[in-house]
Design an enzyme around this catalytic site. Structure first.
Site, PDB file in Angstrom:
ATOM      1  N   SER A   1      41.566  47.561  37.750  1.00  0.00           N
ATOM      2  CA  SER A   1      41.791  48.348  38.972  1.00  0.00           C
ATOM      3  C   SER A   1      41.771  47.458  40.213  1.00  0.00           C
ATOM      4  O   SER A   1      42.468  47.742  41.196  1.00  0.00           O
ATOM      5  CB  SER A   1      40.770  49.486  39.096  1.00  0.00           C
ATOM      6  OG  SER A   1      39.501  49.003  39.442  1.00  0.00           O
ATOM      7  N   ASN A   2      41.002  46.385  40.199  1.00  0.00           N
ATOM      8  CA  ASN A   2      41.025  45.470  41.354  1.00  0.00           C
ATOM      9  C   ASN A   2      42.361  44.744  41.436  1.00  0.00           C
ATOM     10  O   ASN A   2      42.892  44.538  42.526  1.00  0.00           O
ATOM     11  CB  ASN A   2      39.849  44.489  41.298  1.00  0.00           C
ATOM     12  CG  ASN A   2      38.595  45.076  41.916  1.00  0.00           C
ATOM     13  OD1 ASN A   2      38.520  45.256  43.132  1.00  0.00           O
ATOM     14  ND2 ASN A   2      37.624  45.449  41.084  1.00  0.00           N
TER      15      ASN A   2
ATOM     16  N   ARG B   1      32.280  27.978  24.483  1.00  0.00           N
ATOM     17  CA  ARG B   1      32.666  28.250  25.864  1.00  0.00           C
ATOM     18  C   ARG B   1      33.380  27.061  26.503  1.00  0.00           C
ATOM     19  O   ARG B   1      34.364  27.214  27.224  1.00  0.00           O
ATOM     20  CB  ARG B   1      31.406  28.600  26.674  1.00  0.00           C
ATOM     21  CG  ARG B   1      31.703  29.066  28.080  1.00  0.00           C
ATOM     22  CD  ARG B   1      30.428  29.396  28.844  1.00  0.00           C
ATOM     23  NE  ARG B   1      29.575  30.356  28.155  1.00  0.00           N
ATOM     24  CZ  ARG B   1      29.797  31.669  28.112  1.00  0.00           C
ATOM     25  NH1 ARG B   1      30.832  32.176  28.718  1.00  0.00           N
ATOM     26  NH2 ARG B   1      28.965  32.456  27.458  1.00  0.00           N
TER      27      ARG B   1
ATOM     28  N   ASN C   1      35.330  35.672  43.510  1.00  0.00           N
ATOM     29  CA  ASN C   1      34.867  36.700  42.577  1.00  0.00           C
ATOM     30  C   ASN C   1      34.496  37.945  43.361  1.00  0.00           C
ATOM     31  O   ASN C   1      34.106  37.869  44.530  1.00  0.00           O
ATOM     32  CB  ASN C   1      33.624  36.187  41.830  1.00  0.00           C
ATOM     33  CG  ASN C   1      33.133  37.190  40.793  1.00  0.00           C
ATOM     34  OD1 ASN C   1      33.932  37.797  40.064  1.00  0.00           O
ATOM     35  ND2 ASN C   1      31.823  37.389  40.728  1.00  0.00           N
TER      36      ASN C   1
ATOM     37  N   HIS D   1      31.802  41.146  42.972  1.00  0.00           N
ATOM     38  CA  HIS D   1      30.628  41.547  42.194  1.00  0.00           C
ATOM     39  C   HIS D   1      30.157  42.912  42.695  1.00  0.00           C
ATOM     40  O   HIS D   1      30.079  43.137  43.909  1.00  0.00           O
ATOM     41  CB  HIS D   1      29.513  40.495  42.354  1.00  0.00           C
ATOM     42  CG  HIS D   1      28.315  40.822  41.536  1.00  0.00           C
ATOM     43  ND1 HIS D   1      28.273  40.600  40.171  1.00  0.00           N
ATOM     44  CD2 HIS D   1      27.125  41.376  41.868  1.00  0.00           C
ATOM     45  CE1 HIS D   1      27.105  41.012  39.708  1.00  0.00           C
ATOM     46  NE2 HIS D   1      26.384  41.482  40.708  1.00  0.00           N
TER      47      HIS D   1
HETATM   48  C1  GAR Z   1      34.443  45.742  38.928  1.00  0.00           C
HETATM   49  O1  GAR Z   1      33.485  46.705  39.292  1.00  0.00           O
HETATM   50  C2  GAR Z   1      33.944  44.353  39.289  1.00  0.00           C
HETATM   51  O2  GAR Z   1      33.178  44.310  40.460  1.00  0.00           O
HETATM   52  C3  GAR Z   1      33.097  44.038  38.083  1.00  0.00           C
HETATM   53  O3  GAR Z   1      33.813  44.529  36.991  1.00  0.00           O
HETATM   54  C4  GAR Z   1      34.596  45.650  37.420  1.00  0.00           C
HETATM   55  C5  GAR Z   1      36.012  45.406  37.011  1.00  0.00           C
HETATM   56  O4  GAR Z   1      36.808  46.536  37.266  1.00  0.00           O
HETATM   57  N1  GAR Z   1      32.852  42.617  37.965  1.00  0.00           N
HETATM   58  C6  GAR Z   1      31.726  42.110  37.513  1.00  0.00           C
HETATM   59  O5  GAR Z   1      30.787  42.787  37.146  1.00  0.00           O
HETATM   60  C7  GAR Z   1      31.688  40.590  37.515  1.00  0.00           C
HETATM   61  N2  GAR Z   1      30.378  40.136  37.232  1.00  0.00           N
HETATM   62  P1  GAR Z   1      38.380  46.436  37.208  1.00  0.00           P
HETATM   63  O6  GAR Z   1      38.752  45.766  35.878  1.00  0.00           O
HETATM   64  O7  GAR Z   1      38.840  47.863  37.237  1.00  0.00           O
HETATM   65  O8  GAR Z   1      38.858  45.646  38.375  1.00  0.00           O
END
Ligand code: GAR
Length: 211
Positions: free
Chosen positions: A17-18, A65, A107, A109
């Protein structure tokens, strides 16, 4: 000197979604690759349907990794990005990878860092009884979820919130501040000052969005 339009590689693991918010913001950038470590990630399907160059690199096919991150870094470099955007990329990055992209690695968070680094941020925020929660865009450094902060948005925590309800409220703000932060990067307005980031050509308060 940045190449224009800014070449951006997006890394994701899940829903995407981001990524969608970034695409829909019509930023002065070119998304030159979307790379996912889980081949079935819905975010990769969205990228493909949107006509973005899309690559799946399955981390389970690599011994460890370091080996995976080396392959991932090579794939990213192939696209000559000026910026690498972690958009729900749910793997810890090795120090060698971070060193290779430091300064051009962002990033998002789902907490107001430095509170609640790591996972399950919404559950933990509710368990602590915080009254304000939110999200943070930051540059990635070797310390997990701890790099220089570019933008934050705060949301109220309500007495009847569940983690899912709170996550949705935070996510709506993620979709505002991540495109904004990327725009600032593309416009060359993010100025590093020690461990902090200032916004050139505006007041500092512009980099903190509250609701
Ligand atoms: C988002 O809430 C982002 O902030 C989080 O994962 C989700 C991804 O959503 N990221 C983390 O927790 C990173 N440590 P999305 O796939 O719908 O963008």
């Amino acid at each position: 000197m940045l190449t224009r339009p800014l070449r951006v590689v997006v890394l994701l693991s899940g829903r995407g979604s981001n990524l969608r918010a970034i695409v829909e913001a019509a930023l002065p950038i070119e998304i030159v690759a979307v790379i996912g470590n889980r081949p079935q990630a819905p975010g990769l399907a969205y990228a493909r349907e949107s006509g973005l160059p899309t690559f799946a690199l399955d981390h389970t096919a690599y011994a460890d990794r370091v080996a995976f991150d080396a392959r991932l870094a090579d794939e990213i470099e192939r696209h000559r990005p000026g910026l690498v955007v972690l958009a729900g990329y749910m793997r810890i990055l090795s120090p060698a990878f971070i060193e290779r992209f430091e300064g051009r690695l962002l990033n998002i968070h789902p907490s107001l860092l430095p509170a609640f680094p790591g996972l399950k941020t919404h559950e933990r925020a509710l368990a602590e009884g915080v009254k304000i929660h939110g999200c943070t865009v930051h540059f990635v450094t070797a310390t997990l979820d701890h790099g220089p902060i570019v933008a934050q948005a705060a949301v109220p925590v309500r007495a009847d919130d569940t983690p899912a309800v709170l996550a949705d409220r935070v996510l709506a703000q993620e979709h505002r501040i991540y495109p904004q932060a990327i725009r600032w990067f593309a416009e060359d307005r993010l100025v590093h000052d020690g461990g902090k980031v200032n916004l050139a050509g505006g007041s500092g308060s512009q980099s903190v969005l509250t609701v």
